[in-house]
Motif scaffolding. Structure first.
Motif, PDB file in Angstrom:
ATOM      1  N   UNK A 281       0.882  -1.222  -0.039  1.00  0.00           N
ATOM      2  CA  UNK A 281      -0.002   0.177   0.047  1.00  0.00           C
ATOM      3  C   UNK A 281       0.759   1.111  -0.116  1.00  0.00           C
ATOM      4  N   UNK A 282       2.339   1.122   0.221  1.00  0.00           N
ATOM      5  CA  UNK A 282       3.195   2.352   0.281  1.00  0.00           C
ATOM      6  C   UNK A 282       3.404   2.634  -1.120  1.00  0.00           C
ATOM      7  N   UNK A 283       3.442   1.659  -1.867  1.00  0.00           N
ATOM      8  CA  UNK A 283       3.735   1.876  -3.511  1.00  0.00           C
ATOM      9  C   UNK A 283       5.078   2.141  -3.688  1.00  0.00           C
ATOM     10  N   UNK A 284       5.560   2.277  -4.818  1.00  0.00           N
ATOM     11  CA  UNK A 284       6.568   2.968  -5.312  1.00  0.00           C
ATOM     12  C   UNK A 284       6.804   4.527  -4.997  1.00  0.00           C
ATOM     13  N   UNK A 285       7.286   4.883  -3.973  1.00  0.00           N
ATOM     14  CA  UNK A 285       7.350   6.389  -3.557  1.00  0.00           C
ATOM     15  C   UNK A 285       7.972   7.327  -4.491  1.00  0.00           C
ATOM     16  N   UNK A 286       8.759   6.690  -5.405  1.00  0.00           N
ATOM     17  CA  UNK A 286       9.584   7.315  -6.414  1.00  0.00           C
ATOM     18  C   UNK A 286      10.881   6.973  -6.336  1.00  0.00           C
ATOM     19  N   UNK A 287      11.396   6.383  -7.758  1.00  0.00           N
ATOM     20  CA  UNK A 287      12.572   5.872  -7.770  1.00  0.00           C
ATOM     21  C   UNK A 287      12.885   6.470  -9.112  1.00  0.00           C
ATOM     22  N   UNK A 288      13.978   7.648  -9.190  1.00  0.00           N
ATOM     23  CA  UNK A 288      14.284   8.244 -10.197  1.00  0.00           C
ATOM     24  C   UNK A 288      15.735   8.177 -10.677  1.00  0.00           C
ATOM     25  N   UNK A 289      15.757   7.827 -12.113  1.00  0.00           N
ATOM     26  CA  UNK A 289      17.070   7.113 -12.834  1.00  0.00           C
ATOM     27  C   UNK A 289      17.661   8.367 -13.661  1.00  0.00           C
ATOM     28  N   UNK A 290      18.848   8.264 -13.670  1.00  0.00           N
ATOM     29  CA  UNK A 290      19.670   9.181 -14.708  1.00  0.00           C
ATOM     30  C   UNK A 290      21.039   8.570 -14.864  1.00  0.00           C
ATOM     31  N   UNK A 291      21.782   9.072 -15.639  1.00  0.00           N
ATOM     32  CA  UNK A 291      23.047   8.605 -15.801  1.00  0.00           C
ATOM     33  C   UNK A 291      23.399   7.111 -16.022  1.00  0.00           C
ATOM     34  N   UNK A 292      22.643   6.514 -17.026  1.00  0.00           N
ATOM     35  CA  UNK A 292      22.569   5.160 -17.210  1.00  0.00           C
ATOM     36  C   UNK A 292      23.719   5.200 -18.196  1.00  0.00           C
TER      37      UNK A 292
END
Length: 298
Positions: A281-292
Motif C-alpha cells: 500500500x506504500x507503493x513505489x514512492x519514487x525511484x528516479x533514474x539518470x546517468x545510465x
C-alpha cells in the motif's frame, strides 16, 4: 589528484628506501658510478594529463644521456600487472593507467660513459576507471523515443514518467502487484561491459523492487522479464534497501544482483532493461533514474 615524490638516486631505490632515505619531504640525491667518468645527469621528469588516466612524461634531453628507461608499479584492487622496464632512446614516454589505484613511475637515465645512471620517481593516484564510450542512447532520457515501455504484470498502477534529464517510477496500491519497465537495444562487442546508473528516492517503500537486467531477448509487453537475463543491480526492500532514502550510483546504494559487469562471448544485440514494481500500500514512492551507462572494459 597527483601526489609527487621526486627522487634522484641510484636505480636500486628500494635498498636506499630501506635505509630510511626516502622519508623526507625533499628529494634525496645519490649518484651511482664513478663521477670522474660522467658528469651529473638530470633524471627528473614532468607529467601532463588531461583526463587523469592518460599521461605524457617528458625528461631532459641531455647529450650525455645514452638512453632512458621507464617503468611503473601498481598498488590497488584490480589485477593490473606492473610495467617492465622499457628502454627508450627518446626522452618522452606516454602511459595509460586504466584502473584506479596508485602508480609509481620510475625514470632512469644511463650515461654514455662509465655506465653511470640516475633515477627519479613520481607517484600518481588514479581515481577514474578508464572505460569505452557509453553505448546507451539517451542515458539521461534526452530523447524518450530511445526507451521502450513494457508492462510486467498486474494492475499497472506502477508507471514511469519522463522528466527533464531523468525518469521516475511511482505508483502502486495495496495487494495489487504491479510493475512496469523500460528497455532499449544496444550493440555489443565480445568482451566485458560495466553497467551502472544513478538512482534517487525518498525511501519509505515496502514489498518493492527495482531491478536492472542485461539480456539477449527483447522484453515483451505484458510479460515479466528477467528469467533469461542477468540481474545486474537492484533495490529490493526484502533485501534491505529502498526502505531508507537513497541517492547515489546503484552499484553503491543497491543490495541485489550479480554486480556491474556482464561479459559477451561474441558481438550482437543485447537489451538493457530495468523494471520497478510493488504489492504494497506504500507503493513505489519514487525511484528516479539518470546517468545510465554501459561501457566496455579494456
Amino acid at each position: 589528484m597527483k601526489l609527487n615524490i621526486n627522487l634522484r638516486n641510484s636505480f636500486f631505490a628500494a635498498a636506499i628506501a630501506a635505509l630510511g632515505l626516502l622519508t623526507g619531504c625533499q628529494p634525496d640525491e645519490v649518484t651511482n658510478g664513478n663521477p670522474l667518468t660522467m658528469v651529473d645527469m638530470d633524471a627528473a621528469f614532468t607529467a601532463a594529463t588531461t583526463d587523469g588516466n592518460n599521461y605524457t612524461f617528458n625528461a631532459s634531453n641531455d647529450a650525455n644521456i645514452q638512453y632512458h628507461t621507464w617503468k611503473y608499479t601498481y598498488t590497488g584492487t584490480f589485477p593490473v600487472g606492473n610495467l617492465a622496464e622499457v628502454k627508450e632512446y627518446g626522452n618522452t614516454k606516454s602511459m595509460t593507467f586504466v584502473f584506479p589505484g596508485t602508480y609509481t613511475v620510475q625514470h632512469r637515465v644511463v650515461g654514455r660513459t662509465g655506465g653511470t645512471n640516475f633515477v627519479s620517481e613520481q607517484t600518481f593516484v588514479v581515481t577514474n576507471l578508464l572505460l569505452g564510450e557509453n553505448i546507451v542512447s539517451s542515458p539521461n532520457f534526452e530523447n524518450a523515443a530511445d526507451w521502450h515501455v513494457f508492462n510486467t504484470s498486474g494492475s499497472q498502477t506502477v508507471t514511469w514518467a519522463f522528466n527533464n534529464g531523468s525518469a521516475t517510477a511511482s505508483g502502486g496500491v495495496a495487494n495489487a502487484w504491479s510493475g512496469q519497465g523500460l528497455y532499449q537495444a544496444v550493440q555489443v562487442e565480445a568482451g566485458t561491459y560495466r553497467v551502472d546508473m544513478h538512482v534517487q528516492g525518498p525511501g519509505g517503500m515496502d514489498q518493492t523492487w527495482f531491478q536492472v537486467f542485461v539480456g539477449a531477448t527483447q522484453p515483451v509487453n505484458g510479460s515479466d522479464y528477467g528469467s533469461d537475463a542477468t540481474t545486474m543491480l537492484g533495490l529490493n526492500t526484502w533485501a534491505g534497501c529502498g526502505i531508507a532514502p537513497f541517492n547515489g550510483m546503484l552499484s553503491a546504494v543497491g543490495c541485489q544482483g550479480t554486480g556491474t559487469n556482464v561479459t559477451f562471448t561474441q558481438p550482437g544485440t543485447a537489451y538493457i532493461a530495468f523494471k520497478a514494481g510493488t504489492g504494497s500500500n506504500n507503493g513505489v514512492t519514487g525511484i528516479t533514474v539518470s546517468d545510465i551507462s554501459m561501457r566496455k572494459l579494456p
